[in-house]
Design a protein around this motif. Structure first.
Motif, short mmCIF file in Angstrom:
data_model
loop_
_atom_site.label_atom_id
_atom_site.label_comp_id
_atom_site.label_asym_id
_atom_site.label_seq_id
_atom_site.Cartn_x
_atom_site.Cartn_y
_atom_site.Cartn_z
N MET A 139 -45.09 105.13 30.77
CA MET A 139 -44.22 105.76 29.77
C MET A 139 -43.09 104.82 29.37
SD MET A 139 -44.05 109.61 31.39
CE MET A 139 -42.71 110.13 30.30
N MET A 140 -42.49 104.16 30.33
CA MET A 140 -41.41 103.23 30.02
C MET A 140 -41.92 102.03 29.23
SD MET A 140 -39.23 103.21 33.59
CE MET A 140 -38.19 101.89 33.00
N ALA A 141 -43.11 101.55 29.58
CA ALA A 141 -43.67 100.39 28.87
C ALA A 141 -43.94 100.71 27.41
CB ALA A 141 -44.95 99.93 29.57
N ARG A 142 -44.43 101.93 27.14
CA ARG A 142 -44.71 102.31 25.75
C ARG A 142 -43.44 102.48 24.93
NH1 ARG A 142 -48.48 105.88 28.27
NH2 ARG A 142 -47.03 107.63 27.92
N ARG A 143 -42.37 102.90 25.59
CA ARG A 143 -41.13 103.19 24.87
C ARG A 143 -40.09 102.08 24.99
NH1 ARG A 143 -43.47 107.65 26.86
NH2 ARG A 143 -43.29 109.65 25.74
N LYS A 144 -40.46 100.98 25.58
CA LYS A 144 -39.49 99.90 25.80
C LYS A 144 -38.93 99.40 24.48
CE LYS A 144 -38.82 95.50 28.17
NZ LYS A 144 -39.48 94.44 28.97
N PRO A 145 -37.61 99.37 24.33
CA PRO A 145 -37.03 98.94 23.05
C PRO A 145 -37.14 97.44 22.87
CG PRO A 145 -35.30 99.37 24.64
CD PRO A 145 -36.59 99.78 25.30
N ALA A 146 -37.16 97.03 21.62
CA ALA A 146 -37.18 95.60 21.32
C ALA A 146 -35.84 94.98 21.69
CB ALA A 146 -37.47 95.38 19.84
N LYS A 147 -35.85 93.69 21.84
CA LYS A 147 -34.64 92.99 22.25
C LYS A 147 -33.55 93.19 21.20
CE LYS A 147 -32.98 88.52 23.91
NZ LYS A 147 -33.34 87.10 24.17
N GLY A 148 -32.39 93.62 21.66
CA GLY A 148 -31.27 93.84 20.76
C GLY A 148 -31.18 95.24 20.22
N GLN A 149 -32.20 96.08 20.47
CA GLN A 149 -32.18 97.45 20.00
C GLN A 149 -31.76 98.41 21.12
OE1 GLN A 149 -35.92 98.48 18.29
NE2 GLN A 149 -35.67 97.14 16.49
N ALA A 150 -31.16 99.54 20.73
CA ALA A 150 -30.75 100.53 21.71
C ALA A 150 -31.97 101.29 22.21
CB ALA A 150 -29.76 101.51 21.09
N ALA A 151 -31.93 101.71 23.47
CA ALA A 151 -33.04 102.45 24.07
C ALA A 151 -33.14 103.83 23.43
CB ALA A 151 -32.84 102.58 25.57
N SER A 152 -34.36 104.28 23.19
CA SER A 152 -34.58 105.59 22.61
C SER A 152 -34.38 106.68 23.65
CB SER A 152 -36.00 105.68 22.04
OG SER A 152 -36.95 105.58 23.09
N GLY A 154 -36.55 108.94 24.46
CA GLY A 154 -37.76 109.02 25.28
C GLY A 154 -37.77 107.97 26.38
N TYR A 155 -37.28 106.77 26.06
CA TYR A 155 -37.24 105.72 27.08
C TYR A 155 -36.25 106.07 28.18
CZ TYR A 155 -36.55 101.18 29.27
OH TYR A 155 -36.45 100.16 30.18
N ARG A 156 -35.09 106.62 27.79
CA ARG A 156 -34.09 106.99 28.79
C ARG A 156 -34.60 108.11 29.69
NH1 ARG A 156 -30.64 106.66 24.23
NH2 ARG A 156 -30.48 108.94 24.19
N GLU A 157 -35.33 109.07 29.10
CA GLU A 157 -35.89 110.15 29.90
C GLU A 157 -36.95 109.62 30.88
OE1 GLU A 157 -37.38 112.98 27.16
OE2 GLU A 157 -35.41 113.87 26.71
N ALA A 158 -37.80 108.72 30.41
CA ALA A 158 -38.83 108.13 31.28
C ALA A 158 -38.19 107.33 32.40
CB ALA A 158 -39.77 107.26 30.46
N ARG A 159 -37.11 106.61 32.09
CA ARG A 159 -36.42 105.83 33.11
C ARG A 159 -35.78 106.73 34.16
NH1 ARG A 159 -31.84 102.06 30.78
NH2 ARG A 159 -30.99 104.14 30.35
N HIS A 160 -35.25 107.86 33.70
CA HIS A 160 -34.64 108.80 34.63
C HIS A 160 -35.69 109.42 35.55
CE1 HIS A 160 -31.61 111.60 36.08
NE2 HIS A 160 -32.43 112.61 35.85
#
Length: 307
Positions: A139-152, A154-160
């Motif tokens: 889930m984190m790999a699919r939602r990983k933000p591009a360099k310089g972009q803020a995390a979405s 969905g990515y923050r939820e997956a990381r949590h």
């Protein structure tokens, strides 16, 4: 005896549903490592008053055994706030049972004892949670933000979710170890424990399985539980415990390979499970009578108790 009693301030992430009592807006990144002494806090009507006019409504894990001498307020990696109190606690002796037990640590079974009813099988909490961990990693790999972009979001939820999973496994291991330790301490007056330090296993091929067995945490829980209830816990040096015979005390000429799980004494001819034999050796070295397992009071000179 000093006891640690934890509580959780209401209104923090994942705990309670109140309004945060911290005076600063937004998430607090400060972690208090130095304990706040008696003059820096007080308890009134179930609320924690800290220096600086900070008032917290807390959720107690258990009642304080006495007036606390200090408190440490800290935040874990998930953003949950905790208040850990230090208070004196009296020993709670249990009725005598007249029984002794020897304990040998292992990886296939976390603890093998001289009593079949008190063996601790490998719970494999980490292995059972591996599927969830792998899912959260994807889930984190699919939602990983591009360099310089803020995390979405969905990515923050997956990381949590990914961060919460190991915490749950750690609590499960701790809970399993404490429940087993309480049962062993309740049923036995004297306990001979292998003073095994599993740190060296981190450099072997068994590192993952040894970490999942949580030998160190289980051993610590047993020693603390024995001290709390006034039991005689004796630590035994683990050298050559797989080479000695629990029946006659003779030692084999060569160390047994790990693949050989049956111990056969060349002197007296005794045959037993390798781990069961080692558990019996613990009783011999601790000065306890092996015949006293499950029913006879321990004999022999007292050795140094567990610190």
């Amino acid at each position: 005896m000093a006891a640690l009693v934890d509580c959780w301030p209401s209104g923090t992430a994942g705990v309670g549903a109140g309004t945060s009592a911290w005076p600063r807006p937004g998430p607090c990144t400060h972690t208090t490592r130095r304990p706040l002494r008696t003059g820096g806090f007080r308890l009134k009507n179930g609320r924690l008053h800290l220096a600086g006019g900070i008032v917290l409504t807390v959720v107690w894990s258990r009642e304080l055994p006495a007036a606390p001498s200090s408190v440490r307020v800290y935040r874990d990696s998930l953003g949950h706030w905790y208040a850990s109190f230090v208070a004196l606690a009296e020993a709670q002796p249990l009725p005598a049972t007249g029984e002794v037990i020897g304990i040998d640590w292992g990886v296939k079974e976390t603890a093998t004892t001289t009593s079949d009813a008190h063996d601790l099988p490998h719970a494999r909490h980490g292995k059972k949670a591996q599927a969830k961990l792998s899912r959260y990693d994807r889930m984190m790999a699919r939602r990983k933000p591009a360099k310089g972009q803020a995390a979405s979001k969905g990515y923050r939820e997956a990381r949590h979710l990914r961060a919460k999973a190991p915490k749950k496994v750690a609590r499960q291991r701790q809970d399993t170890g404490r429940k087993w330790a309480k049962r062993v301490v309740t049923d036995h007056d004297a306990i001979a424990v292998e003073d095994f330090r599993p740190k060296f296993l981190t450099r072997t091929s068994m590192a993952r399985k040894a970490a999942d067995a949580a030998i160190g945490a289980t051993k610590k829980a047993l020693i603390e539980m024995g001290r709390k209830h006034g039991r005689d816990v004796r630590l035994v040096h683990p050298a050559h415990t797989t080479m000695d015979c629990a029946s006659c005390g003779a030692r084999t000429k060569h160390a047994l390979p790990l693949s050989e799980r049956t111990y056969t004494c060349t002197t007296c001819g005794a045959v037993s499970s390798r781990d069961k034999n080692s558990a019996g050796v613990m009783l011999l070295r601790a000065g306890l009578n092996p015949a006293g397992v499950e029913g006879v009071r321990p004999l022999g000179a007292l050795l140094q108790e567990a610190a």
